[in-house]
Design a protein around this motif. Sequence first.
Motif, mmCIF file in Angstrom:
data_model
loop_
_atom_site.group_PDB
_atom_site.id
_atom_site.type_symbol
_atom_site.label_atom_id
_atom_site.label_comp_id
_atom_site.label_asym_id
_atom_site.label_seq_id
_atom_site.Cartn_x
_atom_site.Cartn_y
_atom_site.Cartn_z
ATOM 1 N N LEU A 28 5.565 -3.961 32.001
ATOM 2 C CA LEU A 28 4.670 -3.296 32.941
ATOM 3 C C LEU A 28 3.534 -2.609 32.190
ATOM 4 N N PRO A 29 2.361 -2.495 32.795
ATOM 5 C CA PRO A 29 1.295 -1.682 32.208
ATOM 6 C C PRO A 29 1.611 -0.201 32.365
ATOM 7 N N GLU A 30 0.996 0.616 31.539
ATOM 8 C CA GLU A 30 1.384 2.024 31.526
ATOM 9 C C GLU A 30 1.109 2.732 32.848
ATOM 10 N N GLU A 31 0.061 2.351 33.566
ATOM 11 C CA GLU A 31 -0.253 3.045 34.809
ATOM 12 C C GLU A 31 0.768 2.751 35.902
ATOM 13 N N GLU A 32 1.587 1.712 35.736
ATOM 14 C CA GLU A 32 2.610 1.395 36.730
ATOM 15 C C GLU A 32 3.985 1.925 36.338
ATOM 16 N N MET A 33 4.155 2.291 35.071
ATOM 17 C CA MET A 33 5.435 2.846 34.656
ATOM 18 C C MET A 33 5.570 4.302 35.122
#
Length: 540
Positions: free
Chosen positions: A232-237
């Motif tokens: 996952l990209p960091e903004e979705e974690m």
Amino acid sequence: MRFIISLISLGVTGLIVPGIASPTAKGSRDMNILMIMVEDWSAFAIGAYGNSVVQTPNIDRLAKEGVRFDRAYCQGTVCNPSRASLVTGLRPDSTRVYGNGEAMDRVVPADAPSLARVLKARDGAWLGNIGKLVHRWDEAQRFGVGFDLNEYTHHYDILENFAGEQRPVPAPPGVSVWAEDEALLLPEPHGTRLRELQAEREARKAAGEADTWELRKRFQQYHAEMIGYSGLPEEEMEDGRIARRTVDLLGQLARRQDGKPFFLSVGFYATHTPLLAPKQYVDLYDPAAMELSPAQPEKDVGVPAVARRMGRNYDIFNGLYPQFAQTPEREREALAAYYACATYVDAQIGLVLEGLEAAGLADNTIVVFFSDHGFQLGEHGMWSKFSLFEQSSRVPLIVRMPGAAGNGRVTDAMVELVDVLPTLAEWWGLPRDPRWEGDSFAPLVQQPAQPWKEAVFATIPISGLGRMVRTPGWRYSEWRKDTGLPGKSAPVARELYDLRKDPLEQINLAEDPAHAPQAAAMAARLQAGWLAARPPGKGR
């Protein structure tokens, strides 16, 4: 990768010079408080605390701007007891929370102090929490009373008797708001296997089985073994969402017109298993280049089995799945993943500190950062927390107060997380609760070198109960089992380490005749407890 941006580019002026008090700085009673707490982040995995491999530029900068506490300790080296002490100002013997199995609402005395209720006594103050504060909100509902806003990323039913607003941390379109679902999206084969294990659990629950640890174990222990790229990209974690929501909220708080301060608690998770991070952070660390701890179990001399959890790991390397065996190669992979998670959460904290600056709040906000306990990274063959070794009991603690005389300095004073609530109260001019079992360390932020506590204390329930006392030079522990008789317990083992000569705690001197006087003195200090170790002038 995004780290802290230049303050000049933000247009921020009138900055506080570290170590020099601002002549216009307001008293702390009028300041906001931003409390940042991270799960399982070892002080030994932060650049500012001496690790030359891990990249933590934002915490390193915070340490240079504030006061770095080099001898801070938790009261229990697992989440629930540590956080119970934090939000009550009481120690485990008073909260009756020793491990993760006790529900705070059930075991903590009904009249115990509560962080939110204490701080709400500051007239007009706004109180908010985003992310983790207590171990489980559904088991600590009364400790949410007093917050105006509580946002979380783990699934709970609506909390009862909570007057403020409560809701999940927002997620991007198409992304689940619940953090538990992140691991189900892992690349193959792990995502598939986790979905299968979760489906087995749900089917058995639907058939009427209670959701006990035995039912959850196969999913949770497979889940704990996941390391590396999250997919996952960091903004979705989870932590990415918490950081971005915090920035949004800081902007809203900056626009308040009532002139009253706020308290905002922000709880991050990334250094807790599963050790998963976005790809750009994982790519920073080559597992082959990782150096394993020199404190290997074959070098331990006289260290009792109970101190090493009888050779068991309860989290990563838990032994349930042979494909995740504790080999040197996989240990290096786990260490690299832990460092990646540390850098990832550091970057999220960087976003929050950027947001504080951009909102124009930095010059009137106290920032206090710490973790709930440490994390074993292979020392004595152990991984994760849940021990009395230094790697589990010691925590990072940094305070940046605008205008504080101690900014830019380091203190060796011994402090504990049970001291945090009394400190928050003192900053806001609130009275000390006579039931508190910690002492405000607010004076150290102004004068870091003054004499302070003589010892700190912690407990952990392994084969009974282990109790620790730590002085500047020594650590002594006793392990005892309940005999079933009121007030009686049977000794199992003792530990005594000279941390000046043996910082990795590998040579147990407790039964060495040459150190019998020191062992006796430390045993007496453990027996005397925290009251006898208080700072000067605090009524020992």
